[in-house]
Enzyme design. Sequence first.
Site, PDB file in Angstrom:
ATOM      1  N   GLU A 199       0.840  -1.196   0.000  1.00 10.93           N
ATOM      2  CA  GLU A 199       0.000   0.000   0.000  1.00 10.93           C
ATOM      3  C   GLU A 199       0.879   1.252   0.000  1.00 10.93           C
ATOM      4  O   GLU A 199       0.739   2.145   0.846  1.00 10.93           O
ATOM      5  CB  GLU A 199      -0.974  -0.017   1.172  1.00 10.93           C
ATOM      6  CG  GLU A 199      -1.960  -1.169   1.067  1.00 10.93           C
ATOM      7  CD  GLU A 199      -3.101  -1.112   2.077  1.00 10.93           C
ATOM      8  OE1 GLU A 199      -3.085  -0.219   2.962  1.00 10.93           O
ATOM      9  OE2 GLU A 199      -4.012  -1.954   1.977  1.00 10.93           O
ATOM     10  N   GLU A 323      -4.944  -8.625  -0.920  1.00 11.72           N
ATOM     11  CA  GLU A 323      -5.804  -8.312   0.223  1.00 11.72           C
ATOM     12  C   GLU A 323      -7.232  -8.218  -0.291  1.00 11.72           C
ATOM     13  O   GLU A 323      -7.559  -7.335  -1.088  1.00 11.72           O
ATOM     14  CB  GLU A 323      -5.400  -7.001   0.909  1.00 11.72           C
ATOM     15  CG  GLU A 323      -4.106  -7.104   1.714  1.00 11.72           C
ATOM     16  CD  GLU A 323      -3.833  -5.896   2.599  1.00 11.72           C
ATOM     17  OE1 GLU A 323      -4.829  -5.264   3.051  1.00 11.72           O
ATOM     18  OE2 GLU A 323      -2.653  -5.593   2.823  1.00 11.72           O
TER      19      GLU A 323
END
Length: 518
Positions: A199, A323
């Site tokens: 991220e 994810e």
Amino acid sequence: MRRYAISLTAMGLAAFGWAAMAEAATPVTKATVDTTQPGAEISRQIFGQFAEHLGTGIYGGIWVGKDSAIPNTRGIRNDVVAALKAIKVPNVRWPGGCFADEYHWEKGIGTGKRPVTLNSNWGGVIEPNTFGTDEYMDFLSQIGADSYVSANVGSSTPRETAEWLEYMTSEKETSLAVARRENGHPAPYAVHFLGIGNESWGCGGNMTPEHYADEYRQFATYAKNYNSAVPMKKIASGANVDDYNWTETVMKDTQGQGMDGLSLHFYSGFENWPPYQPATGFDETEYAKVIKTALRMDELVTKHSAIMDKYDPQKKVALVVDEWGAWLKNEPGTNPGFLYQQNSQRDAVLAAVTINIFTRHADRVRMANIAQMINVLQAMILTDGDKMVLTPTYHVFKMYVPWQDATFLPVSYDAGTYTHGTVTLPRADIAAAKAKDGKVYVSITNIDPTQPLEVDLSALGLKAKSASGQTLTAPKLDSINTFDKPNTVVPKAISATAKNGSLVLKLAPESVTVVSLD
């Protein structure tokens, strides 16, 4: 309505109060599996797991310590290992997540007392670093999974990643390899997948895609695997949900060079932060909204894949959805930073439809990791001290084991519609695959929580005489398994015998069914 002699072994329609529904007009779906037009291989890696230093995902979920009264092998829970081996976990992503970009691996090795640090991302709790690289690799060896190591890009340097890889993979007599041997592992570890950052658009550094592309090239240059027996694939930090500019920029600036995968993160169950949907005690409206968000995965995968196709038409770079899952409100009374939520029949439906989306895009989606494995978000397993319970999501993953490295088979069917309020969803979601054992498997998810679904199933190129497998149903929309009642939602046997060339299955509302055709 046509009626055939079907064995719905132990399905329990009457027991769940659906006998009256079964007598009413049941929607019928004709489905045809085309075994003559096989598609891409469905990589077993799409059934990957995610274990972050978050809440009790690691400490209490995997690691209890060598001196614990809870049965363990070198500090790792035996009951958890047995459960994960049963679903043939292909890979485990570790140590994060946001935790990874504040993790410094040298603090998590050694036989003496390790440095105690702070987990600033998840609850502000103490991180003892007792579960580190060697313990992670031991855990993988016990469950039979590949490694997916997430390297720190946000707060580290290429040198730290390079030295970590040398510690793990060097076959030579370097100081770092000697340290690994002294820590109990003479042979080099296998690093199958290396995530370069996590991220990076957010907790991993708040970077622009242009800046991250530069960082990726630099880190990838020095991220060397010294274990000649096992190739290592490098995964770039990809987009958040529908940030198509991130995918465009990273693919354009790197041209996919030195990259084996590009990640994508998407959670179902909320449109805005913070998550507000309850994990239990929800109604049909909340059920429909969450499943609707889950089905958006198809749109996201399609659009990100189209961008990747521009720069990588040969599909050498995998789209890695590392994810995904339901992100709901934490359970009342728990630390909000621990992300502990219960797991219901709705989660089982969510898991099945998401996996089916991945299989339909198997040419590009070749790896995925549900978040997370134990005690966090949409978990496989919940633990409390020496107690352990398997969730509905776990049972879906076990039912889908034959899909690992199977071949995608197209299915034609009329999905129908289920409408509740302003939400309209397909009633049925059906997928098929030819497994390595040569059998054809079909997954049928009845999304509709109000009516059974009758499926008239046939197969081109295969004269199936019967079908047998399991169906996962529940008494209520929000039924869960608890430590006191662990078998509320468990698979039950189901079978059917062909009549007039087709197999007919009547499936309970909001159910997941997987059968093999014989």
